[in-house]
Motif scaffolding. Structure first.
Motif, PDB file in Angstrom:
ATOM      1  N   VAL A   1      -1.933   5.992   3.020  1.00 50.92           N
ATOM      2  CA  VAL A   1      -3.359   5.742   3.234  1.00 50.92           C
ATOM      3  C   VAL A   1      -3.974   6.947   3.939  1.00 50.92           C
ATOM      4  O   VAL A   1      -3.366   7.526   4.844  1.00 50.92           O
ATOM      5  CB  VAL A   1      -3.578   4.480   4.096  1.00 50.92           C
TER       6      VAL A   1
ATOM      7  N   ALA B   1      -2.326  -1.692  -3.893  1.00 50.14           N
ATOM      8  CA  ALA B   1      -3.534  -0.941  -3.551  1.00 50.14           C
ATOM      9  C   ALA B   1      -3.345   0.523  -3.912  1.00 50.14           C
ATOM     10  O   ALA B   1      -2.307   1.111  -3.618  1.00 50.14           O
ATOM     11  CB  ALA B   1      -3.827  -1.072  -2.055  1.00 50.14           C
TER      12      ALA B   1
ATOM     13  N   LEU C   1      -8.816   0.550   0.213  1.00 51.08           N
ATOM     14  CA  LEU C   1      -7.848  -0.451   0.650  1.00 51.08           C
ATOM     15  C   LEU C   1      -8.558  -1.656   1.264  1.00 51.08           C
ATOM     16  O   LEU C   1      -8.245  -2.810   0.954  1.00 51.08           O
ATOM     17  CB  LEU C   1      -6.878   0.161   1.667  1.00 51.08           C
TER      18      LEU C   1
ATOM     19  N   SER D   1       0.825  -1.210   0.000  1.00 47.52           N
ATOM     20  CA  SER D   1       0.000   0.000   0.000  1.00 47.52           C
ATOM     21  C   SER D   1       0.860   1.261   0.000  1.00 47.52           C
ATOM     22  O   SER D   1       1.877   1.330   0.690  1.00 47.52           O
ATOM     23  CB  SER D   1      -0.891  -0.002   1.247  1.00 47.52           C
TER      24      SER D   1
END
Length: 303
Positions: A154, A211, A193, A151
């Motif tokens: 975020v 992601a 996510l 990822s």
């Protein structure tokens, strides 16, 4: 019960359940899965994992604090992950989903990053996550599937770190120095996510996945939209070129991140999972700003 989910709820164990992503994960999946929070990985042997289908490992030491030691990253992100996975495998858990990071790649790249791009982390955080990935892959079997989700940054309700600081900077009357910072980067709204994690769980997937929101965004556009949501004036200025030369001379890594931030190509992941991020970046930022306003109603500055 929503279509696409098994009639009997999947039983999963969740680490990091009280953290930023974990809290949102529980809210998002309140009626989807049977969730067992794991609060202490050190005592994981005392946790009854019998009948658990999947472990979602969100807990870990992040790079929010600059003074975190390499040894601490190694212990929390690598050693505890190894311990958790080993216990899970012995308990005949079918799948282990590990939240990793795009920091396992090089610090910056002129090309889009894919699942198979070479990994060359420069920081202890990325190194510890990559070591954990390699260990998990080494113990994978047909009966113990490993799903690794890398990822980028975020954001969403409860966010900390760089995004939270950017919101605070945007929530002032001061002009911001982002006018000529137009390089786009990948980020992921926390609900996007989680939707991707859910796909990996429900489809019992294995392998490496990326992601990201459907479209990348620049720092300028992101901060402009934040200011709009906050009711602040659209005031920006460009840093003179000598400042960038100075930054490059002081720290070339930071300079490269400004010019070549993390940009992901998620086409392969999305096609494999039959997945399209359900929420736009603008919706995610709007939801994040709404949370910020509700939890930080007292303004530091005013117009």
């Amino acid at each position: 019960m929503k279509s696409g989910y098994k009639k009997n709820k999947i039983k999963l164990a969740l680490t990091g359940s009280t953290g930023f992503i974990g809290t949102n994960f529980r809210l998002y999946n309140d009626n989807r899965f049977e969730i067992l929070p794991i609060s202490d990985i050190n005592n994981i042997k005392e946790t009854n994992l019998e009948g658990t289908d999947t472990i979602v490992h969100l807990a870990g030491l992040t790079n929010l604090k600059t003074n975190t030691s390499a040894a601490s990253f190694l212990k929390v992100n690598f050693e505890l992950t190894c311990k958790l996975a080993s216990v899970a495998k012995k308990a005949k858990v079918k799948q282990f989903v590990f939240l990793s990071t795009t920091k396992v790649y090089a610090s910056s790249s002129k090309e889009k990053i894919t699942e198979t791009s070479s990994c060359n982390p420069l920081e202890a955080y990325g190194k510890s996550k990559l070591l954990a990935e390699k260990y998990l892959s080494s113990i994978e079997t047909p009966d113990f599937k490993i799903g690794i989700i890398r990822s980028p940054i975020v954001y969403g309700p409860g966010v900390k770190g760089k995004i939270f600081n950017l919101i605070k900077f945007s929530d002032t009357f001061f002009p911001l120095p982002f006018k000529n910072i137009n390089a786009k980067f990948s980020a992921v709204f926390v609900d996007n996510l989680i939707a991707l994690v859910n796909k990996v769980i429900v489809n019992e997937e294995r392998g490496v996945f990326l992601a990201a929101d459907q479209r990348p965004i620049s720092l300028l556009k992101l901060s402009k939209f934040m200011r709009l949501c906050l009711g602040r004036k659209d005031k920006f200025f460009a840093l003179p070129s000598f400042i960038y030369v100075l930054i490059k001379n002081i720290n070339e890594n930071i300079f490269n991140r400004l010019l070549y931030p993390t940009l992901l190509d998620t086409a392969k992941t999305n096609k494999r999972l039959n997945y399209i991020p359900p929420f736009s970046t603008y919706y995610g930022i709007l939801k994040t700003i709404k949370w910020y306003k509700n939890s930080h109603s007292k303004k530091t500055f005013s117009n």
